[in-house]
Design a protein around this motif. Structure first.
Motif, PDB file in Angstrom:
ATOM      1  N   ASP A 245       0.852  -1.186   0.000  1.00 37.53           N
ATOM      2  CA  ASP A 245       0.000   0.000   0.000  1.00 37.53           C
ATOM      3  C   ASP A 245       0.885   1.233   0.000  1.00 37.53           C
ATOM      4  OD1 ASP A 245      -2.131  -1.703   0.183  1.00 37.53           O
ATOM      5  OD2 ASP A 245      -2.783  -1.062   2.161  1.00 37.53           O
TER       6      ASP A 245
ATOM      7  N   LYS B 138       0.914   5.522   0.086  1.00 39.18           N
ATOM      8  CA  LYS B 138       0.247   6.811   0.203  1.00 39.18           C
ATOM      9  C   LYS B 138       0.863   7.731  -0.840  1.00 39.18           C
ATOM     10  CE  LYS B 138      -0.870   6.475   5.048  1.00 39.18           C
ATOM     11  NZ  LYS B 138      -0.707   7.037   6.392  1.00 39.18           N
TER      12      LYS B 138
ATOM     13  N   THR C  45      -4.706   6.604  -1.526  1.00 42.11           N
ATOM     14  CA  THR C  45      -3.778   5.535  -1.171  1.00 42.11           C
ATOM     15  C   THR C  45      -3.922   4.454  -2.227  1.00 42.11           C
ATOM     16  OG1 THR C  45      -3.980   5.970   1.185  1.00 42.11           O
ATOM     17  CG2 THR C  45      -3.152   3.825   0.562  1.00 42.11           C
TER      18      THR C  45
ATOM     19  N   LYS D 210      -3.636   0.812  -3.236  1.00 41.27           N
ATOM     20  CA  LYS D 210      -3.660  -0.431  -2.487  1.00 41.27           C
ATOM     21  C   LYS D 210      -2.760  -1.497  -3.111  1.00 41.27           C
ATOM     22  CE  LYS D 210      -6.834   0.798   0.472  1.00 41.27           C
ATOM     23  NZ  LYS D 210      -6.513   1.001   1.861  1.00 41.27           N
ATOM     24  N   ARG D 211      -2.283  -2.390  -2.261  1.00 40.79           N
ATOM     25  CA  ARG D 211      -1.499  -3.534  -2.714  1.00 40.79           C
ATOM     26  C   ARG D 211      -2.329  -4.323  -3.724  1.00 40.79           C
ATOM     27  NH1 ARG D 211      -1.287  -8.475   0.530  1.00 40.79           N
ATOM     28  NH2 ARG D 211       0.032  -9.866  -0.658  1.00 40.79           N
TER      29      ARG D 211
ATOM     30  N   THR E 295      -2.869  -3.319  -6.841  1.00 41.44           N
ATOM     31  CA  THR E 295      -3.370  -2.410  -7.883  1.00 41.44           C
ATOM     32  C   THR E 295      -2.545  -2.584  -9.155  1.00 41.44           C
ATOM     33  OG1 THR E 295      -4.050  -0.788  -6.233  1.00 41.44           O
ATOM     34  CG2 THR E 295      -3.796   0.008  -8.488  1.00 41.44           C
TER      35      THR E 295
END
Length: 70
Positions: A22, A24, A31, A33-34, A36
């Motif tokens: 993840d 920012k 954010t 996300k893992r 993506t």
């Protein structure tokens, strides 16, 4: 100059990558996300960074240590 992802796989212009953590986004409330998927990366002069686009964030630069080739 080889650009490599977190697993050591060589990345090329236009590859699709996936985030492994993840993240920012500085200057934004978003954010990423893992897991993506980022499509169509562009290589930069720095082998540790790639230029890319996301649906909500334009001009995004990501470090290769947080990416893996999709």
């Amino acid at each position: 100059m080889d650009v490599r992802d977190s697993n050591g796989t060589i990345l090329q212009e236009g590859d699709n990558v996936t985030l492994i953590k993840d993240l920012k986004v500085k200057g934004s409330t978003e954010t990423l996300k893992r897991g993506t998927m980022i499509k169509g990366i562009h290589l930069t002069d720095n082998p540790e960074e790639v230029d890319c686009r996301h649906a909500k964030i334009k001009g995004l630069v990501l470090r290769t240590e947080f990416l893996k080739k999709a």
